[in-house]
Design an enzyme around this catalytic site. Structure first.
Site, mmCIF file in Angstrom:
data_model
loop_
_atom_site.group_PDB
_atom_site.id
_atom_site.type_symbol
_atom_site.label_atom_id
_atom_site.label_comp_id
_atom_site.label_asym_id
_atom_site.label_seq_id
_atom_site.Cartn_x
_atom_site.Cartn_y
_atom_site.Cartn_z
ATOM 1 N N GLU A 140 -0.992 -5.628 6.001
ATOM 2 C CA GLU A 140 0.352 -5.620 5.396
ATOM 3 C C GLU A 140 1.273 -6.595 6.119
ATOM 4 O O GLU A 140 2.040 -7.317 5.489
ATOM 5 C CB GLU A 140 0.943 -4.211 5.451
ATOM 6 C CG GLU A 140 0.264 -3.247 4.501
ATOM 7 C CD GLU A 140 0.693 -1.804 4.705
ATOM 8 O OE1 GLU A 140 0.600 -1.041 3.747
ATOM 9 O OE2 GLU A 140 1.086 -1.425 5.822
ATOM 10 N N THR A 171 0.840 -1.209 0.000
ATOM 11 C CA THR A 171 0.000 0.000 0.000
ATOM 12 C C THR A 171 0.869 1.251 0.000
ATOM 13 O O THR A 171 1.944 1.256 0.599
ATOM 14 C CB THR A 171 -0.869 -0.009 1.279
ATOM 15 O OG1 THR A 171 -1.631 -1.202 1.293
ATOM 16 C CG2 THR A 171 -1.820 1.181 1.329
ATOM 17 N N GLY A 172 0.377 2.307 -0.642
ATOM 18 C CA GLY A 172 1.057 3.600 -0.573
ATOM 19 C C GLY A 172 1.449 4.119 -1.945
ATOM 20 O O GLY A 172 1.305 3.429 -2.959
ATOM 21 N N SER A 173 1.979 5.344 -1.962
ATOM 22 C CA SER A 173 2.270 6.008 -3.232
ATOM 23 C C SER A 173 3.461 5.361 -3.948
ATOM 24 O O SER A 173 3.523 5.393 -5.179
ATOM 25 C CB SER A 173 2.545 7.490 -2.988
ATOM 26 O OG SER A 173 3.612 7.651 -2.069
ATOM 27 N N THR A 174 4.414 4.782 -3.208
ATOM 28 C CA THR A 174 5.576 4.144 -3.852
ATOM 29 C C THR A 174 5.177 2.799 -4.438
ATOM 30 O O THR A 174 5.469 2.491 -5.599
ATOM 31 C CB THR A 174 6.709 3.950 -2.821
ATOM 32 O OG1 THR A 174 6.815 5.136 -2.031
ATOM 33 C CG2 THR A 174 8.026 3.673 -3.508
ATOM 34 N N GLY A 215 5.663 -0.641 0.837
ATOM 35 C CA GLY A 215 6.328 0.618 1.166
ATOM 36 C C GLY A 215 6.692 0.665 2.643
ATOM 37 O O GLY A 215 6.512 -0.315 3.378
ATOM 38 N N ASP A 253 7.182 3.721 6.116
ATOM 39 C CA ASP A 253 7.219 5.112 6.585
ATOM 40 C C ASP A 253 8.625 5.487 7.013
ATOM 41 O O ASP A 253 9.001 6.650 6.984
ATOM 42 C CB ASP A 253 6.223 5.292 7.730
ATOM 43 C CG ASP A 253 4.816 5.044 7.227
ATOM 44 O OD1 ASP A 253 4.413 5.724 6.280
ATOM 45 O OD2 ASP A 253 4.157 4.122 7.728
ATOM 46 N N LYS A 261 13.671 8.504 3.768
ATOM 47 C CA LYS A 261 12.991 7.851 4.893
ATOM 48 C C LYS A 261 13.915 6.962 5.695
ATOM 49 O O LYS A 261 13.447 6.122 6.447
ATOM 50 C CB LYS A 261 11.844 7.000 4.360
ATOM 51 C CG LYS A 261 10.651 7.783 3.866
ATOM 52 C CD LYS A 261 9.673 6.785 3.321
ATOM 53 C CE LYS A 261 8.373 7.420 2.937
ATOM 54 N NZ LYS A 261 7.595 6.463 2.142
HETATM 55 C C1 5RP Z 1 0.580 1.963 4.612
HETATM 56 C C2 5RP Z 1 2.058 1.935 4.624
HETATM 57 C C3 5RP Z 1 2.761 2.534 3.454
HETATM 58 O O1 5RP Z 1 3.474 1.543 2.789
HETATM 59 C C4 5RP Z 1 3.657 3.630 3.949
HETATM 60 O O2 5RP Z 1 2.850 4.602 4.600
HETATM 61 C C5 5RP Z 1 4.467 4.280 2.818
HETATM 62 O O3 5RP Z 1 3.647 4.945 1.923
HETATM 63 P P1 5RP Z 1 4.243 5.899 0.780
HETATM 64 O O4 5RP Z 1 4.943 5.031 -0.205
HETATM 65 O O5 5RP Z 1 3.021 6.597 0.205
HETATM 66 O O6 5RP Z 1 5.166 6.886 1.454
HETATM 67 O O7 5RP Z 1 2.691 1.434 5.527
HETATM 68 O O8 5RP Z 1 0.028 1.437 5.796
#
Ligand code: 5RP
Length: 244
Positions: free
Chosen positions: A125, A45-48, A103, A105, A143
């Site tokens: 996840e 999940t997430g933008s990456t 992904g 944080d 990050k």
């Molecule tokens: C969702 C997550 C995401 O993978 C994490 O927040 C990174 O997201 P992004 O790639 O948008 O920075 O853990 O629960």
């Protein structure tokens, strides 16, 4: 007569936000390279990770990949994969997966740990990432931190929100209930739980911290992923880096 000066392309600077998004795009697309035909793949999940999912979709469309079964870690990744015609299967059809791409944080360049849950999907996840024979984290160079210091999301039963926060304080943390984007009430996860973001500053003893968080009454899952990362593929200023 007034002359309008149009800046030359070399003088137009990208905003820091554009640069970051570009790193994530490169990290995500490169991470999709680990997927081979015939694999069962956890879709993070997430933008990456969205870029990794997109790249898997493009490879299926072009015939470079075939016979993939995807397992989504969230409704967001499920919908994206469906849009891209990636075949999807329920998680409980499997006992293990070949690979998961997800992904983070925050990630630790010296240890195989990450903090996850910025998208409130860390419970699903963790299930899917732990089931994978290989977990590939797709991310960016901004990050990274040793030790990890990002606030740790803890999903809790709604009725345990107060007791959970007082236990986090007793453990030396600063708990913040996460609110929905519109700030009109707390954020609920897909499973109906609340999220408490727990700031402990630098986390030196990650195993101990994970054990303590798991002991909190009403805690459903925390966002520390300990000793589980196999590869980190991250976008940097000069391209893409791969830590194995
Ligand atoms: C969702 C997550 C995401 O993978 C994490 O927040 C990174 O997201 P992004 O790639 O948008 O920075 O853990 O629960």
């Amino acid at each position: 007569e007034r002359v309008r000066v149009i800046p030359s392309p070399t003088r137009i600077k990208s905003s820091p936000e554009d640069v970051l998004m570009d790193k994530r795009r490169r990290g995500g697309i490169e991470a999709a390279e680990v997927v081979e035909s015939g694999m069962d793949v956890g879709l993070g999940t997430g933008s990456t990770t969205a870029w990794a999912i997109a790249a898997i979709g493009w490879k299926l469309e072009s015939g470079e990949l075939e016979d993939i079964r995807g397992v989504a870690t969230s409704l967001q990744s499920h919908d994206l994969a469906r849009e891209l015609d990636i075949p999807l299967t329920d998680v409980d059809e499997f006992e293990s997966l070949d690979v998961a791409i997800d992904g983070a944080d925050q990630w630790d360049p010296e240890n195989p740990h990450v903090v996850k849950g910025g998208g409130a999907s860390h419970a699903r996840e963790k299930l899917i990432d732990e089931m994978a024979d290989r977990l590939v984290v797709a991310t960016d160079d901004e990050k990274q931190s040793t030790p990890l210091s990002h606030p740790v999301p803890l999903s809790v039963l709604p009725e345990s929100r107060n007791v959970a926060q007082s236990w986090v304080k007793e453990q030396g943390g600063d708990p913040q209930l996460r609110y929905a984007e519109k700030k009109d009430g707390p954020l609920f996860t897909a499973n109906g739980n609340l999220i408490v973001d727990c700031d402990f500053g630098e986390i030196d003893d990650i195993e101990g911290r994970a054990t303590d968080l798991a002991r909190i009454p009403g805690a459903q899952e925390h966002g520390l992923f300990v000793d589980v990362v196999d590869d980190v593929i991250y976008g940097a200023d000069d391209g893409v880096e791969h830590v194995e």
